[in-house]
Scaffold this motif. Sequence first.
Motif, PDB file in Angstrom:
ATOM      1  N   ALA A   1       7.298  11.669  -3.730  1.00 19.87           N
ATOM      2  CA  ALA A   1       6.707  10.358  -3.454  1.00 19.87           C
ATOM      3  C   ALA A   1       7.217   9.811  -2.125  1.00 19.87           C
ATOM      4  N   ASN A   2       8.514   9.936  -1.897  1.00 14.94           N
ATOM      5  CA  ASN A   2       9.095   9.444  -0.648  1.00 14.94           C
ATOM      6  C   ASN A   2       8.707  10.317   0.543  1.00 14.94           C
TER       7      ASN A   2
ATOM      8  N   LEU B   1       1.565  20.348   0.817  1.00 17.01           N
ATOM      9  CA  LEU B   1       2.844  19.835   1.303  1.00 17.01           C
ATOM     10  C   LEU B   1       3.829  19.657   0.154  1.00 17.01           C
ATOM     11  N   GLY B   2       3.322  19.205  -0.979  1.00 18.81           N
ATOM     12  CA  GLY B   2       4.188  19.048  -2.153  1.00 18.81           C
ATOM     13  C   GLY B   2       4.748  20.376  -2.614  1.00 18.81           C
TER      14      GLY B   2
ATOM     15  N   GLY C   1       0.813  -1.210   0.000  1.00 18.93           N
ATOM     16  CA  GLY C   1       0.000   0.000   0.000  1.00 18.93           C
ATOM     17  C   GLY C   1       0.844   1.256   0.000  1.00 18.93           C
ATOM     18  N   LEU C   2       1.928   1.234   0.765  1.00 20.74           N
ATOM     19  CA  LEU C   2       2.839   2.380   0.801  1.00 20.74           C
ATOM     20  C   LEU C   2       3.523   2.566  -0.546  1.00 20.74           C
TER      21      LEU C   2
ATOM     22  N   PHE D   1       2.320  10.092   4.869  1.00 27.64           N
ATOM     23  CA  PHE D   1       1.213  10.997   5.185  1.00 27.64           C
ATOM     24  C   PHE D   1      -0.044  10.584   4.416  1.00 27.64           C
ATOM     25  N   GLY D   2       0.121  10.227   3.139  1.00 29.94           N
ATOM     26  CA  GLY D   2      -1.023   9.815   2.332  1.00 29.94           C
ATOM     27  C   GLY D   2      -1.682   8.560   2.866  1.00 29.94           C
ATOM     28  N   VAL D   3      -0.880   7.561   3.240  1.00 28.64           N
ATOM     29  CA  VAL D   3      -1.434   6.318   3.788  1.00 28.64           C
ATOM     30  C   VAL D   3      -2.143   6.595   5.109  1.00 28.64           C
TER      31      VAL D   3
END
Length: 228
Positions: free
Chosen positions: A165-166, A205-206, A141-142, A171-173
């Motif tokens: 992505a890293n 955040l991006g 999932g990560l 945070f997304g998960v």
Amino acid sequence: MEDSKPNGNRRGQRSRQEILDAAAKVMATRGYAGTSLSALVQESGIPKSAIYHHFESKAGLLSEVMARGAREFFAAMRDAHQTPPEDGTPHERLGWYLHKTGEVFVHREDFLRLLLLLVMSSEATDAPEAMQTIADIRKEGLDYMRHMIRMSFSSKGEAIADELANALAFFGVAGFDGAFVGMQSGDGRTMSEYMTQLTNAMAALGTAHESARGLRAANKTLSMNASR
């Protein structure tokens, strides 16, 4: 006589799937420790002897429930993301990915509820194979979250997309975990509302990460010029 074996196989396969369906539902409601074979028999209508015919133990049944759930979940994710938008801003592309993923979550409630329940407890210590499957699911999932972020920010270039992505994957998960728990608590919010908020937060955040990256690069250039 030639048809008796195929028919038997079909009946056996159907019973196996019915047992897995019932186990996923009951375990997601009662937890692994609270799920008895009697409850499974009552839910599925399949004799206890048939359950033991397909699965040697409750731990073995849990392992297969989680493995099957993972296969179906990530297959649904890949299907949902088959035709990503070819243009649009990173914010818009990220929103597309997250909303599509949210739709998959809504239709996989039993599997995800059981997954989170097992992650937050130690009640399946007698099923090490299942616990390894759970760890593998979280890792996959990560990795999938990294893929969605990377694709969303691909217009920024490979290096920045990989960095984001890293930086944002955990945070997304965590955002998806929280959204799913929130929905289960009946707080009245829809998955779509959660995904809109998560998209906005991750996009912000991006942008901040990209700005900080640019600032670091500028400071490095100034330092190099000053040292000459």
